[in-house]
Design an enzyme around this catalytic site. Structure first.
Site, PDB file in Angstrom:
ATOM      1  N   ARG A   1     -12.925  20.168   3.492  1.00  0.00           N
ATOM      2  CA  ARG A   1     -12.425  18.928   2.914  1.00  0.00           C
ATOM      3  C   ARG A   1     -13.556  17.934   2.681  1.00  0.00           C
ATOM      4  O   ARG A   1     -13.355  16.874   2.117  1.00  0.00           O
ATOM      5  CB  ARG A   1     -11.356  18.298   3.803  1.00  0.00           C
ATOM      6  CG  ARG A   1     -10.083  19.125   3.958  1.00  0.00           C
ATOM      7  CD  ARG A   1      -8.937  18.286   4.488  1.00  0.00           C
ATOM      8  NE  ARG A   1      -9.262  17.588   5.726  1.00  0.00           N
ATOM      9  CZ  ARG A   1      -9.131  18.109   6.938  1.00  0.00           C
ATOM     10  NH1 ARG A   1      -8.673  19.340   7.076  1.00  0.00           N
ATOM     11  NH2 ARG A   1      -9.462  17.414   8.009  1.00  0.00           N
TER      12      ARG A   1
ATOM     13  N   LYS B   1       0.309  -5.652  12.160  1.00  0.00           N
ATOM     14  CA  LYS B   1      -0.886  -5.394  12.957  1.00  0.00           C
ATOM     15  C   LYS B   1      -2.154  -5.550  12.127  1.00  0.00           C
ATOM     16  O   LYS B   1      -3.168  -6.049  12.607  1.00  0.00           O
ATOM     17  CB  LYS B   1      -0.807  -4.008  13.582  1.00  0.00           C
ATOM     18  CG  LYS B   1       0.251  -3.915  14.659  1.00  0.00           C
ATOM     19  CD  LYS B   1       0.314  -2.534  15.274  1.00  0.00           C
ATOM     20  CE  LYS B   1       1.345  -2.500  16.398  1.00  0.00           C
ATOM     21  NZ  LYS B   1       2.729  -2.673  15.883  1.00  0.00           N
TER      22      LYS B   1
ATOM     23  N   LEU C   1       0.810  -1.218   0.000  1.00  0.00           N
ATOM     24  CA  LEU C   1       0.000   0.000   0.000  1.00  0.00           C
ATOM     25  C   LEU C   1       0.839   1.261   0.000  1.00  0.00           C
ATOM     26  O   LEU C   1       0.429   2.297  -0.496  1.00  0.00           O
ATOM     27  CB  LEU C   1      -0.908   0.025   1.225  1.00  0.00           C
ATOM     28  CG  LEU C   1      -2.062  -0.969   1.241  1.00  0.00           C
ATOM     29  CD1 LEU C   1      -2.785  -0.880   2.568  1.00  0.00           C
ATOM     30  CD2 LEU C   1      -3.007  -0.664   0.094  1.00  0.00           C
TER      31      LEU C   1
HETATM   32  O1  LIG Z   1      -0.806  21.394  13.486  1.00  0.00           O
HETATM   33  C1  LIG Z   1      -1.627  21.890  12.716  1.00  0.00           C
HETATM   34  C2  LIG Z   1      -2.987  21.972  13.030  1.00  0.00           C
HETATM   35  C3  LIG Z   1      -3.855  22.526  12.134  1.00  0.00           C
HETATM   36  N1  LIG Z   1      -3.403  23.014  10.961  1.00  0.00           N
HETATM   37  C4  LIG Z   1      -4.360  23.593   9.988  1.00  0.00           C
HETATM   38  C5  LIG Z   1      -4.907  22.517   9.109  1.00  0.00           C
HETATM   39  C6  LIG Z   1      -6.263  22.280   9.623  1.00  0.00           C
HETATM   40  O2  LIG Z   1      -7.113  21.815   8.643  1.00  0.00           O
HETATM   41  C7  LIG Z   1      -6.650  23.657  10.092  1.00  0.00           C
HETATM   42  C8  LIG Z   1      -7.748  23.635  11.105  1.00  0.00           C
HETATM   43  O3  LIG Z   1      -7.346  22.920  12.245  1.00  0.00           O
HETATM   44  P1  LIG Z   1      -8.296  21.876  12.965  1.00  0.00           P
HETATM   45  O4  LIG Z   1      -7.623  21.465  14.210  1.00  0.00           O
HETATM   46  O5  LIG Z   1      -9.649  22.436  13.103  1.00  0.00           O
HETATM   47  O6  LIG Z   1      -8.287  20.607  12.017  1.00  0.00           O
HETATM   48  P2  LIG Z   1      -9.356  20.141  10.990  1.00  0.00           P
HETATM   49  O7  LIG Z   1      -8.616  19.700   9.796  1.00  0.00           O
HETATM   50  O8  LIG Z   1     -10.380  21.182  10.772  1.00  0.00           O
HETATM   51  O9  LIG Z   1      -9.993  18.857  11.636  1.00  0.00           O
HETATM   52  P3  LIG Z   1     -11.151  18.838  12.713  1.00  0.00           P
HETATM   53  O10 LIG Z   1     -12.277  18.120  12.087  1.00  0.00           O
HETATM   54  O11 LIG Z   1     -10.586  18.069  13.863  1.00  0.00           O
HETATM   55  O12 LIG Z   1     -11.481  20.220  13.089  1.00  0.00           O
HETATM   56  O13 LIG Z   1      -5.456  24.183  10.633  1.00  0.00           O
HETATM   57  C9  LIG Z   1      -2.071  22.949  10.644  1.00  0.00           C
HETATM   58  O14 LIG Z   1      -1.666  23.392   9.589  1.00  0.00           O
HETATM   59  N2  LIG Z   1      -1.212  22.404  11.521  1.00  0.00           N
END
Ligand SMILES: O=c1ccn([C@H]2C[C@H](O)[C@@H](COP(=O)(O)OP(=O)(O)OP(=O)(O)O)O2)c(=O)[nH]1
Ligand SMILES: [Mg+2]
Length: 735
Positions: free
Chosen positions: A571, A462, A452
């Site tokens: 996303r 695992k 993969l």
């Molecule tokens: O260490 C990090 C943490 C976050 N981000 C950026 C990417 C992330 O998409 C955005 C928003 O952060 P969040 O913690 O909300 O992540 P998420 O991708 O939105 O996921 P979740 O569904 O947990 O909110 O900030 C980074 O670049 N580095």
DNA sequence: TTAGCCGGTTA
DNA sequence: TAACCG
DNA sequence: CTAA
């Protein structure tokens, strides 16, 4: 005979007192209203499987892309020492290295209460109270829930005044963690950073080679005032009194035997220069050639002076002690880890794992010259391919993945590495899971898994275990380990990280209710009070609802301003950890937008009752972010159901930085880091404001110059400038 | 054997 | 400054 | 933990 400083003495008695108290007695203040953590309405803590994201992966070290870094040139002469341990001379230095005798003490010491943790790198010994070491750790099946505190404090402080540095200097390995805790309980200070001035002993794991140790520490030589000993030193000393560090038994592989009379004062010229003054470490010179001989207490408390180089007389006896100790340690380990095999982080367990562990060495051998002129497409292509951001990372969001079960287990496994253990592993698990996610055939064997990509031998194995046995022993172990459980619990309170979680655990806390005994920061307070809410994922639709509230408010408060929902929402994930919003206005300076958002929008939404807490407000000049919590109006929900507190983030962005901001705020984090690393390999720098070129970096990839802006406005433009094919948001799911 | 993003806030 | 967060 |  004892050499306690007044401070030590005071602390000793304070500890004594604390140890006798029960938890309730110890409660500092009558925190009256016990905060109810579980709210009336039944909220469920859905650790949603499919779209797993751990807590944020810890900062410094993390795994992901391949190394194209071989291409980067480096200063080989760099020598960095953490300065954090350097202290002013004025501070009391509790150090009496050579002379401490062990207390006469009970033959059978209880090992049950581990967990005191002195804050080692903080300068003053007396700084912190010691917690009640009164909780027994694991009582698998044994009846006794709580051991009698009073008898447990009779530990001889045989390591009083000594400062230990372990190699590796972390607690990732259970046996080592045990040694560290045991040493601390007996008065040792654990130096978390290297400091020639303070450290008295270097305790190396048994499989550490001397040469590796030197390079690990970036030293050419260990200063004469520091003893290098193998791990046996700790158990031996505990069992039989402080041992002579010069004993052959404690020599580590590849260590040169020091001549008995060496000049004491030579310090590694190079390394120490940067550390300027040091409180002239207990005149080593005065003790002369005898430095290495030490007073050794026999187990009945009689002191015997041994010549450093002649320990044959004692050999048999200490072997006996050693054996005895080993039994004790073995037992502790057994108690602590009911399933001694497959511990969560065992160095021997996993393939090629962490002998060198984490830890930033400086550089090893000088690197080959860069050779990456961005122009030469062909050659660039090759090493670039290894970056995650170069590939489509489609989530396979919709259709049912045949590997769903495996993914679930692996994700759960990853949780246990979250912050607590190896950040490397966490990233690797996430990447492996992402690989599985885009695979549409069921993986059943190691070999399939290995193909993969981003799945190595360890995880492949695992996967096979999961599909064949429907379970994963390592995960079961973790789940049944009370320490892991407690740490995991604490890590999920907003504002509590690894350090605090371990501290809390060491203090004997096991539940959220226990935390009421602690003074919490305001953010932690909120984190505890809304523990469940904050740990509940937000359905996409609700994210939209929150977004709409903000947008509607903007219409009222600041027409023309635009808000966009970012993060995992953009996303396309089906639920989100929080609500990320980007706010901007065309042709308007950031400062202006920021002012409007922070001084009008936020206050407005607060009055409305939508914003219910603020966790981080802009501080720096040109601050652009706001973190807090939001609550949907009850009216907007089906009657009867209560809204949950949600984490919400605002990022204020000027038009000129929209591209970079979109890129950053869309993530995911692994994708971002991949892009940023790629940038750095191209002598560029990528952050939330833009892509910069001609960045000069120092030794540790440390940035020395800002560089000049290449692109910030267009997201696509940044991809282009980096030479990465554009990836729509839903292809940026790497973890 | 080696490296692993980058920046802002809190206390 | 170290810990925490994104 | 992974890839180079
Ligand atoms: O260490 C990090 C943490 C976050 N981000 C950026 C990417 C992330 O998409 C955005 C928003 O952060 P969040 O913690 O909300 O992540 P998420 O991708 O939105 O996921 P979740 O569904 O947990 O909110 O900030 C980074 O670049 N580095
Ligand atoms: Mg988010």
């Amino acid at each position: 005979m004892f050499d306690f400083s007044p401070d030590d003495k005071k602390k000793f008695y304070e500890d004594l007192e604390n140890l006798d108290k029960t938890d309730s007695e110890r409660e500092d203040e009558g925190h009256l209203e016990s905060i109810r953590l579980l709210r009336g309405s039944p909220t469920h803590l859905s650790t949603s499987r499919g779209s797993f994201t751990g807590r944020r992966v810890a900062r410094t070290l993390t795994a992901f892309d391949q190394n194209a870094h071989r291409a980067i040139s480096r200063e080989s002469s760099s020598r960095h020492f953490p300065l954090s341990l350097i202290r002013s001379q004025s501070e009391p230095q509790p150090m009496q290295p050579q002379i401490s005798l062990s207390h006469p003490r009970e033959k059978s010491v209880s090992f049950r209460h581990l967990g005191l943790k002195k804050s080692a790198s903080s300068s003053s010994l007396s700084s912190r109270e010691m917690a009640p070491a009164s909780k027994s750790i694991h009582e698998k099946g044994k009846g006794k829930k709580r051991s009698r505190p009073t008898q447990e404090i009779q530990l001889a402080q045989i390591f009083q005044g000594l400062v230990f540095f372990f190699v590796p200097n972390n607690t990732h390995n259970n046996a080592r963690r045990m040694r560290i805790e045991l040493a601390q309980k007996r008065g040792a200070i654990w130096a978390k950073e290297w400091s020639t001035a303070q450290i008295t002993h270097v305790i190396a794991d048994k499989d550490v080679k001397y040469a590796w140790l030197l390079s690990h520490l970036n030293l050419t030589e260990i200063p004469s005032n520091i003893s290098v000993v193998s791990e046996h030193f700790i158990p031996d000393s505990i069992a039989a009194g402080l041992q002579d560090p010069a004993r052959p038994r404690y020599r580590i592989e590849g260590q040169v035997v020091q001549p008995p009379n060496r000049t004491a004062v030579e310090l590694p010229a190079e390394s120490d220069r940067s550390l300027q003054v040091k409180p002239a470490k207990k005149d080593v010179s005065l003790t002369g050639p005898d430095t290495q001989s030490t007073v050794v207490a026999s187990s009945i408390g009689t002191a015997v002076l041994h010549d450093a180089l002649n320990d044959s007389t004692r050999a048999s006896k200490s072997n006996r002690n050693q054996a005895q100790y080993n039994d004790e340690l073995a037992q502790v380990i057994k108690e602590t880890k009911p399933f001694a095999h497959l511990p969560l982080s065992d160095e021997s367990d996993d393939a090629g794992a962490d002998q060198p562990d984490d830890l930033d060495h400086e550089e090893g051998p000088p690197r080959k010259a860069p050779r990456l002129d961005i122009a030469s497409e062909a050659s660039v292509d090759k090493w670039q391919k290894s970056f995650q951001c170069m590939h489509k990372n489609e989530g396979n969001l919709e259709r049912q993945n045949p590997n769903a079960y495996t993914i679930g287990i692996l994700s759960e496994m990853a949780q246990y590495y979250d912050n607590g253990h190896d950040d490397f592993r966490l990233m690797s698990y996430r990447r492996a899971v992402a690989s599985l996610q885009k695979c549409d055939t069921l993986i059943t064997t190691k070999d399939q898994a290995l193909k993969l990509g981003r799945v190595g031998p360890s995880i492949a194995e695992k996967i096979e275990e999961i599909v064949t046995t429907k379970g994963l022993r390592k995960l079961e172990n973790a789940k049944s380990d009370p320490r892991e459980v407690a740490i995991q619990l604490f890590l999920r309170v907003y504002g509590c990280g690894k350090a605090l979680a371990e501290e809390w655990y060491a203090k004997g806390y096991r539940t959220l209710e226990d935390l009421e005994k602690e003074k919490l920061t305001s953010n932690q307070r909120i984190g505890v009070d809304h523990y469940e809410d904050f740990n509940t994922r937000i359905p996409r639709a609700e994210v939209e609802a929150h977004g709409k509230v903000v947008m509607d408010a903007l219409e009222v408060v600041a027409p023309g301003y635009k808000a966009t929902i970012m993060g995992s929402y953009r996303r396309g994930t089906k639920d989100c950890g929080d609500i990320d919003m980007l706010i901007t206005k065309e042709n308007t300076a950031v400062e202006t937008v920021a002012t409007v958002v922070f001084e009008q929008l936020v206050p407005y939404l607060t009055e409305t009752g939508f914003l219910v807490a603020s966790l981080a407000t802009p501080h720096a000049n040109g601050g652009t972010k706001w973190h807090g919590a939001s609550l949907l109006p009850a009216s907007s929900l089906p009657s009867g159901s209560k809204p949950l507190w949600r984490r919400i983030d605002f990022l204020v962005v000027p038009e000129s930085e929209m591209g970079a901001a979109l890129l950053y705020f869309t993530g995911d984090d692994i994708f971002n880091r991949s892009m940023r690393l790629l940038a750095s390999k191209k002598k560029m720098r990528l952050n939330q404001r833009g892509l910069y070129k001609d960045v000069i970096r120092g030794p540790n990839r440390e940035r020395l110059t800002e560089g000049t802006l290449v692109e910030g406005k267009s997201e696509q433009g940044i991809f282009e400038a980096l030479g990465v094919p554009y990836r729509p948001p839903h292809h940026r799911i790497c973890g």
